[in-house]
Design a protein around this motif. Structure first.
Motif: not given
Length: 226
Positions: A44, A69, A214, A207, A67
């Protein structure tokens, strides 16, 4: 791992992944577009930050979903909001180079490109290793790749690209992207000005619906064994 150009940074666009993965094998260059992995993960990424309108809220969404990123940050915005860059890194996310300004990198003279790339990395390095860059508007040239390689940076584009524009159509972005996200995909979203605040809701919706996890670009690349 394969390479190819990608663009349309300000439009909602869903690649037909099987076709584009096949085409990418015919295009030379050291650009990461996706990663071959069977692990249930995707990368992500967010372009054009940091932004006081969206970055703090994105961090809250990412934390809630556990998550991670990679944030491709614009140098002049890093200078303006260093506390937001620090917050990104402290939350365990990855920082990456999106050059100094939100502009088409392919139009920048080579000497200026090199300076801008180096300056942005310099601004980011206090917040963690800088391994990746993404050219503005997703368009690159061979000389850009050579210049980046000399600075130990590798270009990362993406398999799926979307941009919130503050319009009713923003509500359909997540639904449009969901069918294309698969193991090894790299998803490119955009934050920035007030018109892009909807990226927070788009990210939350994605999500919430995805069974894949991710991760950062570095985590995804590490899974390829390359």
């Amino acid at each position: 791992m394969t390479s190819t150009p990608a663009g349309l940074a300000d439009l909602v666009f869903r690649w037909r992944e099987p076709a584009t993965r096949a085409v990418s094998r015919l295009i030379p260059g050291g650009v990461i577009w996706y990663v071959d992995t069977a692990d249930p993960v995707f990368a992500l990424t967010f372009d054009d930050g940091p932004s006081p309108e969206s970055t703090p809220r994105l961090l809250e969404v990412l934390q809630r979903h556990r998550a991670k990123a990679t944030f491709f940050l614009v140098g002049e915005r890093v200078e303006a909001y260093p506390e937001l860059v620090a917050a990104i890194a402290e939350a365990g996310h990855e920082v990456a180079n999106h050059l100094m300004r939100d502009e088409r990198s392919a139009l920048i003279p080579d000497a200026q490109f090199r300076l801008d790339l180096a300056r942005t990395t310099e601004l980011l390095e206090p917040h963690g290793p800088v391994r990746w860059f993404r050219p503005g508007s997703g368009v690159f040239t061979p000389r850009m790749l050579r210049s980046a390689a000399e600075q130990n940076l590798r270009a990362v584009l993406g398999t799926l690209v979307a941009g919130n524009k503050g319009l009713p159509s923003d509500e359909r972005i997540a639904k449009s992207l969901l069918p294309g996200v698969r193991p090894g995909s790299i998803l490119v979203l955009h934050e920035g000005g007030p018109e892009r605040q909807g990226v927070v809701e788009t990210t939350d919706e994605l999500l919430s619906a995805l069974s894949l996890r991710a991760v950062t670009v570095s985590d995804l690349v590490a899974r390829s064994g390359v």
